[in-house]
Design an enzyme around this catalytic site. Structure first.
Site, PDB file in Angstrom:
ATOM      1  N   ASN A 278       0.880  -1.164   0.000  1.00  7.60           N
ATOM      2  CA  ASN A 278       0.000   0.000   0.000  1.00  7.60           C
ATOM      3  C   ASN A 278       0.921   1.217   0.000  1.00  7.60           C
ATOM      4  OD1 ASN A 278      -2.473  -1.402   0.135  1.00  7.60           O
ATOM      5  ND2 ASN A 278      -2.198  -1.727   2.336  1.00  7.60           N
TER       6      ASN A 278
ATOM      7  N   GLY B 234      -4.661   3.146   1.708  1.00  9.66           N
ATOM      8  CA  GLY B 234      -4.667   2.366   2.945  1.00  9.66           C
ATOM      9  C   GLY B 234      -3.349   2.231   3.661  1.00  9.66           C
ATOM     10  N   GLN B 235      -2.288   2.922   3.193  1.00 10.95           N
ATOM     11  CA  GLN B 235      -1.041   2.830   3.959  1.00 10.95           C
ATOM     12  C   GLN B 235      -1.217   3.568   5.278  1.00 10.95           C
ATOM     13  OE1 GLN B 235       2.599   4.258   2.065  1.00 10.95           O
ATOM     14  NE2 GLN B 235       3.876   3.410   3.713  1.00 10.95           N
ATOM     15  N   SER B 236      -0.937   2.870   6.373  1.00  2.98           N
ATOM     16  CA  SER B 236      -1.120   3.466   7.699  1.00  2.98           C
ATOM     17  C   SER B 236       0.185   3.557   8.477  1.00  2.98           C
ATOM     18  CB  SER B 236      -2.154   2.672   8.500  1.00  2.98           C
ATOM     19  OG  SER B 236      -1.723   1.341   8.672  1.00  2.98           O
TER      20      SER B 236
ATOM     21  N   HIS C  54       6.440  -1.616   3.828  1.00  5.59           N
ATOM     22  CA  HIS C  54       6.246  -3.015   4.224  1.00  5.59           C
ATOM     23  C   HIS C  54       5.507  -3.743   3.109  1.00  5.59           C
ATOM     24  CE1 HIS C  54       3.170  -0.364   5.908  1.00  5.59           C
ATOM     25  NE2 HIS C  54       2.296  -1.324   5.680  1.00  5.59           N
ATOM     26  N   LEU C  55       6.004  -4.918   2.803  1.00  2.00           N
ATOM     27  CA  LEU C  55       5.374  -5.792   1.814  1.00  2.00           C
ATOM     28  C   LEU C  55       4.486  -6.766   2.581  1.00  2.00           C
ATOM     29  CD1 LEU C  55       5.234  -6.722  -1.168  1.00  2.00           C
ATOM     30  CD2 LEU C  55       7.174  -8.227  -0.682  1.00  2.00           C
TER      31      LEU C  55
HETATM   32  P1  DGP Z   1      -0.722  -0.703   5.914  1.00  3.08           P
HETATM   33  O1  DGP Z   1      -2.169  -0.410   6.187  1.00  3.08           O
HETATM   34  O2  DGP Z   1      -0.499  -1.245   4.506  1.00  3.08           O
HETATM   35  O3  DGP Z   1       0.171   0.468   6.248  1.00  3.08           O
HETATM   36  O4  DGP Z   1      -0.343  -1.898   6.876  1.00  3.08           O
HETATM   37  C1  DGP Z   1       0.060  -1.718   8.190  1.00  3.08           C
HETATM   38  C2  DGP Z   1      -0.072  -3.024   8.861  1.00  3.08           C
HETATM   39  O5  DGP Z   1       0.670  -2.975  10.065  1.00  3.08           O
HETATM   40  C3  DGP Z   1      -1.500  -3.402   9.249  1.00  3.08           C
HETATM   41  O6  DGP Z   1      -1.909  -4.535   8.505  1.00  3.08           O
HETATM   42  C4  DGP Z   1      -1.427  -3.711  10.729  1.00  3.08           C
HETATM   43  C5  DGP Z   1       0.050  -3.807  11.012  1.00  3.08           C
HETATM   44  N1  DGP Z   1       0.451  -3.312  12.325  1.00  3.08           N
HETATM   45  C6  DGP Z   1       0.150  -2.102  12.852  1.00  3.08           C
HETATM   46  N2  DGP Z   1       0.680  -1.985  14.078  1.00  3.08           N
HETATM   47  C7  DGP Z   1       1.351  -3.153  14.319  1.00  3.08           C
HETATM   48  C8  DGP Z   1       2.118  -3.629  15.424  1.00  3.08           C
HETATM   49  O7  DGP Z   1       2.319  -2.963  16.452  1.00  3.08           O
HETATM   50  N3  DGP Z   1       2.638  -4.885  15.313  1.00  3.08           N
HETATM   51  C9  DGP Z   1       2.449  -5.651  14.191  1.00  3.08           C
HETATM   52  N4  DGP Z   1       3.000  -6.865  14.192  1.00  3.08           N
HETATM   53  N5  DGP Z   1       1.739  -5.228  13.131  1.00  3.08           N
HETATM   54  C10 DGP Z   1       1.200  -3.990  13.188  1.00  3.08           C
END
Ligand code: DGP
Length: 115
Positions: free
Chosen positions: A88, A94-96, A101-102
Site C-alpha cells: 500500500n 490504505g497505507q497506515s 512493508h510488503l
Molecule cells: P498498511 O495499512 O499497509 O500500512 O499496513 C500496516 C499493517 O501494520 C496493518 O496490517 C497492521 C500492522 N500493524 C500495525 N501496528 C502493528 C504492530 O504494532 N505490530 C504488528 N506486528 N503489526 C502492526
C-alpha cells in the site's frame, strides 16, 4: 541500518516493541501482522527506514528485490502453494505505517480485483 526513533516498525526491528519475527537477514525483517487478514499474514520490511515502496525503488532496487526474495522464502517455510504480495503506497490506498512493508498473505482463497 538507519532508524527513525518515532517509527513503529523501526522499534519492532530493534526489539523495542514485541512482534513475532519469522525471518531476518541483513536487509530484511519479517514479522506477523497484528491484525491478520489471512491465515498467513506477514509484513516484510527493510532494516533501513524508508517511507514507501516508491522511495525504496529509487533508493535501493536491491533491497526492494530482497523483500520479494524473503517473501518467497517465508511462503515456502509456511508451505503456501500460492500467495499474494501487496504494497500500500500512500494514505489514500490504505497505507497506515510509513515504513515500507510488503504484505505477504496466504492460506485462503482471494478474489480479484481487490477492494
Ligand atoms: P498498511 O495499512 O499497509 O500500512 O499496513 C500496516 C499493517 O501494520 C496493518 O496490517 C497492521 C500492522 N500493524 C500495525 N501496528 C502493528 C504492530 O504494532 N505490530 C504488528 N506486528 N503489526 C502492526
Amino acid at each position: 541500518m538507519e532508524f527513525d526513533p518515532d517509527c513503529l516498525f523501526c522499534k519492532i526491528i530493534q526489539g523495542k516493541i514485541p512482534a513475532e519475527i519469522v525471518f531476518r537477514n541483513e536487509n530484511v525483517v519479517a514479522f506477523r501482522d497484528i491484525t491478520p487478514q489471512a491465515p498467513t499474514h506477514v509484513l516484510l520490511v527493510p532494516t533501513l527506514h524508508v517511507a514507501n515502496a516508491g522511495d525504496l525503488a529509487k533508493l535501493s532496487p536491491t533491497v526492494l528485490g530482497a523483500l520479494f526474495t524473503a517473501a518467497c522464502e517465508v511462503a515456502a517455510s509456511a508451505g503456501l502453494d500460492g500467495y499474494r504480495t501487496v504494497f500500500n503506497t500512500g494514505e489514500s490506498v490504505g497505507q497506515s505505517v510509513f515504513h515500507v512493508h510488503l504484505h505477504l498473505l496466504g492460506g485462503r482463497s482471494f478474489s480479484w480485483p481487490p477492494g
